[in-house]
Design an enzyme around this catalytic site. Structure first.
Site, PDB file in Angstrom:
ATOM      1  N   LYS A 256       0.873  -1.174   0.000  1.00  0.00           N
ATOM      2  CA  LYS A 256       0.000   0.000   0.000  1.00  0.00           C
ATOM      3  C   LYS A 256       0.906   1.218   0.000  1.00  0.00           C
ATOM      4  CE  LYS A 256      -1.314   2.774   2.441  1.00  0.00           C
ATOM      5  NZ  LYS A 256      -0.901   4.237   2.397  1.00  0.00           N
ATOM      6  N   GLU A 333       7.469   0.104  12.919  1.00  0.00           N
ATOM      7  CA  GLU A 333       8.513   1.113  13.105  1.00  0.00           C
ATOM      8  C   GLU A 333       7.783   2.437  13.194  1.00  0.00           C
ATOM      9  OE1 GLU A 333      10.509   4.235  12.270  1.00  0.00           O
ATOM     10  OE2 GLU A 333      10.997   3.310  10.341  1.00  0.00           O
ATOM     11  N   CYS A 367      11.937   9.666  11.217  1.00  0.00           N
ATOM     12  CA  CYS A 367      11.559   9.182  12.547  1.00  0.00           C
ATOM     13  C   CYS A 367      12.741   9.127  13.502  1.00  0.00           C
ATOM     14  CB  CYS A 367      10.936   7.789  12.441  1.00  0.00           C
ATOM     15  SG  CYS A 367       9.353   7.772  11.575  1.00  0.00           S
ATOM     16  N   GLU A 462       6.852  14.925  18.514  1.00  0.00           N
ATOM     17  CA  GLU A 462       7.785  14.833  17.390  1.00  0.00           C
ATOM     18  C   GLU A 462       7.498  15.957  16.402  1.00  0.00           C
ATOM     19  OE1 GLU A 462       9.491  11.213  14.594  1.00  0.00           O
ATOM     20  OE2 GLU A 462       7.373  11.226  15.155  1.00  0.00           O
TER      21      GLU A 462
END
Length: 562
Positions: A256, A333, A367, A462
């Site tokens: 996807k 993750e 990330c 974040e």
């Protein structure tokens, strides 16, 4: 700029119309620097005259030495191989539309202009892709490790042969600068090379048995159909890190792709097709508005035996909940809030370079990038000044433009979030050393903030943008406690020349990965993953292949003696 182009450019000379009885030749590199306001042009007399048409063509040649692709109506992205620009889904070895005929648009973050469309695929399309992968698994699981290695080796070769086009696609749809995109493309290629080798290393074990006459043997087998959900921030590297091990061990997949960056993944899948990967082994679903329904189908369909997802912790929790209905194996993750610690005994130049490498790669949209930068009192002012000087030299713009170091953010929502974090920090006493404002469109000027407090949003959320937030600290125990005061734990970094401290802090940080005296930890050969709410499972390394296998015990008895 690639070294080959740089060499050509430095060797080139442009003939100009003479002002007197002489002509002059200008180094085109000097022309470029003059455009930036640097007067370093080199001029020397020549006796050769030139026509206006020759000058025009030669200046055009200089322009063409830049990273800007040669765009035409027939080749809208200026690829060397236009057939790598794929605007369809991929099921059962064939490029497909969706029955409704609906599409969604993909834009260039640098200009906001539409660069193409993709089918708005549905749950029914997803079911067909899963069934295609399930059918292909019946034969692909029996393909020899040597043949799977051959597929990946050829894919690696084709990838490198087309690496400039992969880089162009990354710049077009993600917005990265050329050098950043090229670095990602090379990083992506390394996964195909690494997992080609891992295809031959799916080892089992022989285990001593407590029952006389019985032998215990374990074998590794592919888990089955896997769903690969990839993010937009590394459109080449993330699919390579997931597809590489799946192909290596014998799994089939449904990919996807993100609606923001579908074209890089589709190009890589096309290269896999050319490498000989059988029909149905890799399938691609493209969707935007149907994202949640498609994701749910991939997580709940019993024919899918594993889901690998890279993205936010919030979405990861939703997917994990959906996968629980069929107890699927997962690799997650997820988000990070990485601490980066600079101790008084750090080498200043190394710490500044490492911070830039970690914080500003991909304009901070990674990330594992440093989100909270803790600097000890004794080195704080020197570090802040040196970092601000370096960051102030960055150039933001279109990734194809000469000299651009950082591209725009992926969309306006991301730029809004970054600006909110900066304004919040400033309102609570932080000082802007450089940047601190928006640029054109979705650009955000690389920023360094000093004297940031733990009460700021940036300390707990974040940011995912080019903002280096500097926090002061006094002692090692204090900073380790503050660094660990977060619900996530993907990566952490620190800089120190004390050998004992390196081991103490590396072991004390509650993260899945630690960089000591380096800001770059990502490699194909390492187990990449986090702890706490940054997810579970590993990608890359030998562990990355294991994530796509099951370990089966075979206990073999022997004939009982009479």
């Amino acid at each position: 700029m690639p070294s080959s182009l740089r060499t050509l450019r430095n060797q080139a000379r442009i003939t100009a119309i003479p002002r007197s009885s002489q002509s002059i030749i200008v180094n085109p590199l000097a022309i470029t620097t003059a455009r930036r306001g640097i007067t370093t042009a080199t001029i020397r007399p020549q006796t050769v005259t030139a026509t206006a048409s020759a000058i025009a063509s030669q200046f055009q040649a200089v322009r063409n030495m830049s990273n800007w692709p040669k765009v035409t109506a027939e080749n809208p992205l200026g690829l060397d191989d236009p057939s790598l620009f794929v605007q369809k889904g991929f099921i059962g070895g064939k490029y497909v539309e969706t029955e409704s005929g609906k599409t969604f648009e993909v834009d260039d973050p640098a200009s906001g202009k539409i660069i193409g469309t993709c089918p708005e695929m549905t749950v029914e399309d997803t079911k067909r892709a899963i069934e295609s992968a399930h059918k292909a698994f019946a034969s692909y699981k029996n393909v020899s490790p040597q043949q799977r290695q051959a597929y990946l080796t050829e894919l690696h070769r084709l990838f490198l042969a087309n690496i400039n086009d992969i880089t162009r696609l990354i710049v077009w749809e993600n917005g990265k600068s050329w050098n950043d995109a090229l670095a990602e493309a090379n990083y992506a290629a390394s996964f195909f090379s690494w997992f080609a080798g891992e295809a031959l290393r799916t080892y089992g074990q022989t285990i001593p048995c407590s029952v006389p006459g019985t032998r215990n043997i374990t074998i590794k087998q592919p888990i089955g159909v896997v769903a690969l959900l990839v993010p937009w921030n590394f459109p080449a590297a993330m699919i390579a890190r997931k597809l590489g091990p799946a192909l290596a061990v014998g799994c089939t997949s449904v990919v996807k792709v993100p609606s923001e960056t579908p074209y890089t993944t589709l190009a890589i899948v096309e290269l896999a097709r050319r490498a000989g990967v059988p029909e149905g082994v890799v399938n691609v679903i493209t969707t935007d508005k149907n994202l949640q329904d498609v994701g749910k189908e991939l997580c709940t369909n019993p024919l899918v035996h594993k889901v690998s997802f890279t993205g936010s912790t919030r979405v990861g929790k939703i997917l994990a909940s959906q996968c629980s209905s069929t107890l699927k194996k997962m690799s997650l993750e997820l988000g990070g809030n990485a601490p980066l610690i600079v101790f008084d005994d750090a080498d200043l130049a190394t710490a500044v370079a490492g911070t830039i490498a970690s914080k500003f790669r991909g304009s901070g949209q990674t990330c594992v990038c440093a989100n909270r930068i803790y600097v000890q009192d004794g080195i704080y002012d020197k570090f802040a000044k040196a970092l601000a000087e370096k960051v102030g030299q960055f150039k933001v713009g279109s990734g194809f433009d000469e000299g651009v170091t950082h591209g725009p953010l992926i969309h306006a929502r991301q730029a809004d979030k970054v600006d909110e974090h900066v304004q919040d920090a400033v309102s609570k006493g932080a000082k802007v050393l450089v940047g601190g404002k928006r640029g054109k469109g979705t650009e955000y000027i690389p920023t360094v903030l000093a004297d940031v407090s733990d009460e700021c949003l940036i300390a707990t959320e974040e940011t995912f943008g080019p903002v280096a937030a500097l926090f002061r600290f006094k002692t090692e125990d204090e900073v380790v406690e503050r660094a660990n005061n977060t619900e996530v734990g993907l990566a952490g970094y620190f800089f120190s020349q004390d050998a004992d401290r390196i081991w103490r802090v590396a072991e004390a940080l509650e993260t899945g990965m630690v960089g000591a005296n380096t800001g770059m930890i990502s490699q194909a050969v390492i187990p990449f993953g986090g702890v706490k709410e940054s997810g579970y499972g590993k990608e890359g390394g030998a562990e990355g292949a294991d994530e796509y296998t099951i370990t089966k015990l075979v206990a073999v008895g022997s004939k009982i003696k009479q």
